[in-house]
Design a protein around this motif. Structure first.
Motif, mmCIF file in Angstrom:
data_model
loop_
_atom_site.group_PDB
_atom_site.id
_atom_site.type_symbol
_atom_site.label_atom_id
_atom_site.label_comp_id
_atom_site.label_asym_id
_atom_site.label_seq_id
_atom_site.Cartn_x
_atom_site.Cartn_y
_atom_site.Cartn_z
ATOM 1 N N GLU A 1 -1.083 8.989 4.459
ATOM 2 C CA GLU A 1 -2.136 9.275 3.492
ATOM 3 C C GLU A 1 -1.554 9.413 2.082
ATOM 4 N N HIS B 1 1.152 7.964 1.004
ATOM 5 C CA HIS B 1 1.572 6.625 0.629
ATOM 6 C C HIS B 1 0.351 5.819 0.137
ATOM 7 N N ILE B 2 -0.803 5.965 0.855
ATOM 8 C CA ILE B 2 -2.035 5.260 0.449
ATOM 9 C C ILE B 2 -2.502 5.825 -0.904
ATOM 10 N N ALA B 3 -2.457 7.157 -1.049
ATOM 11 C CA ALA B 3 -2.879 7.771 -2.303
ATOM 12 C C ALA B 3 -1.973 7.324 -3.451
ATOM 13 N N HIS B 4 -0.722 7.181 -3.190
ATOM 14 C CA HIS B 4 0.234 6.734 -4.195
ATOM 15 C C HIS B 4 -0.075 5.305 -4.605
ATOM 16 N N ASP B 5 -0.441 4.487 -3.628
ATOM 17 C CA ASP B 5 -0.758 3.083 -3.920
ATOM 18 C C ASP B 5 -2.039 2.981 -4.737
ATOM 19 N N ILE B 6 -2.999 3.869 -4.450
ATOM 20 C CA ILE B 6 -4.271 3.830 -5.167
ATOM 21 C C ILE B 6 -4.033 4.239 -6.630
ATOM 22 N N GLN B 7 -3.186 5.208 -6.846
ATOM 23 C CA GLN B 7 -2.923 5.631 -8.207
ATOM 24 C C GLN B 7 -2.187 4.535 -8.942
#
Length: 194
Positions: free
Chosen positions: A186, A188-194
């Motif tokens: 999660e 990692h996904i949040a980091h990618d979204i930012q």
């Protein structure tokens, strides 16, 4: 120096020792000695048996015959002292199978709940029987097995608890690892979204 054998008789006709079986038996038996069968003795007014032995000089000439009398009442007391435990019964039999004496009452014969062991007491030709109640033997076996059985069961319970705890710890560790991986995913996904 004595060069002949003197025979001296003490007592009356009732005490003709030279014709008694214990005296004649000692002369026949040689070095082994002689054990009489139990007999009723008028002087002691009870049943006794006698051990006798002849004593000879270096040339084999008879010097004397010695004898010891043992009463059956004394033997009964002796049996009582030598019982391996209180519940046991010791019985003495003559060579002809007659009960001579016992350490307890003879009522145990009426019950088949006994374990027996017989021993021939050489050289007297008397047989000793040791009788032990089944219940006492099984009680001893049960008590003898009970402690190891309890220790074994407790050991299994402890091992079971340890295994259960290890499995619970493994599950908790696996759950934490899964939660960690989910959280990292999660993040990692949040980091990618930012």
């Amino acid at each position: 120096v004595v060069d002949s054998l003197y025979t001296i008789k003490f007592g009356d006709q009732h005490h003709d020792y030279f014709s008694q079986e214990w005296y004649q038996g000692a002369l026949r038996s040689g070095d082994e000695g002689y054990w009489s069968q139990p007999y009723s003795d008028e002087d002691f007014q009870e049943t006794i048996f006698t051990y006798s032995n002849d004593l000879r000089d270096a040339n084999g000439e008879l010097i004397c015959v010695t004898a010891l009398d043992f009463s059956l009442s004394w033997m009964k007391q002796l049996l009582e002292q030598f019982k391996p435990f209180d519940e046991a019964v010791l019985v003495l039999y003559s060579s002809s199978g007659t009960t001579l004496t016992s350490s307890g009452n003879d009522s145990y014969f009426s019950s088949g709940n006994w374990i027996y062991s017989r021993q021939n007491l050489d050289p007297i030709g008397i047989e000793m029987l040791i009788a032990v109640p089944h219940s006492y033997v099984w009680k001893s076996i049960r008590l003898g097995l009970l402690l190891p059985l309890v220790v074994f069961i407790l050991g299994i319970l402890v091992v079971g608890l340890l295994i259960r705890r290890m499995m619970r710890d493994q599950k908790e560790k696996a759950l934490l690892e899964t939660q960690k991986q989910v959280m990292e995913h999660e993040l990692h996904i949040a980091h990618d979204i930012q």
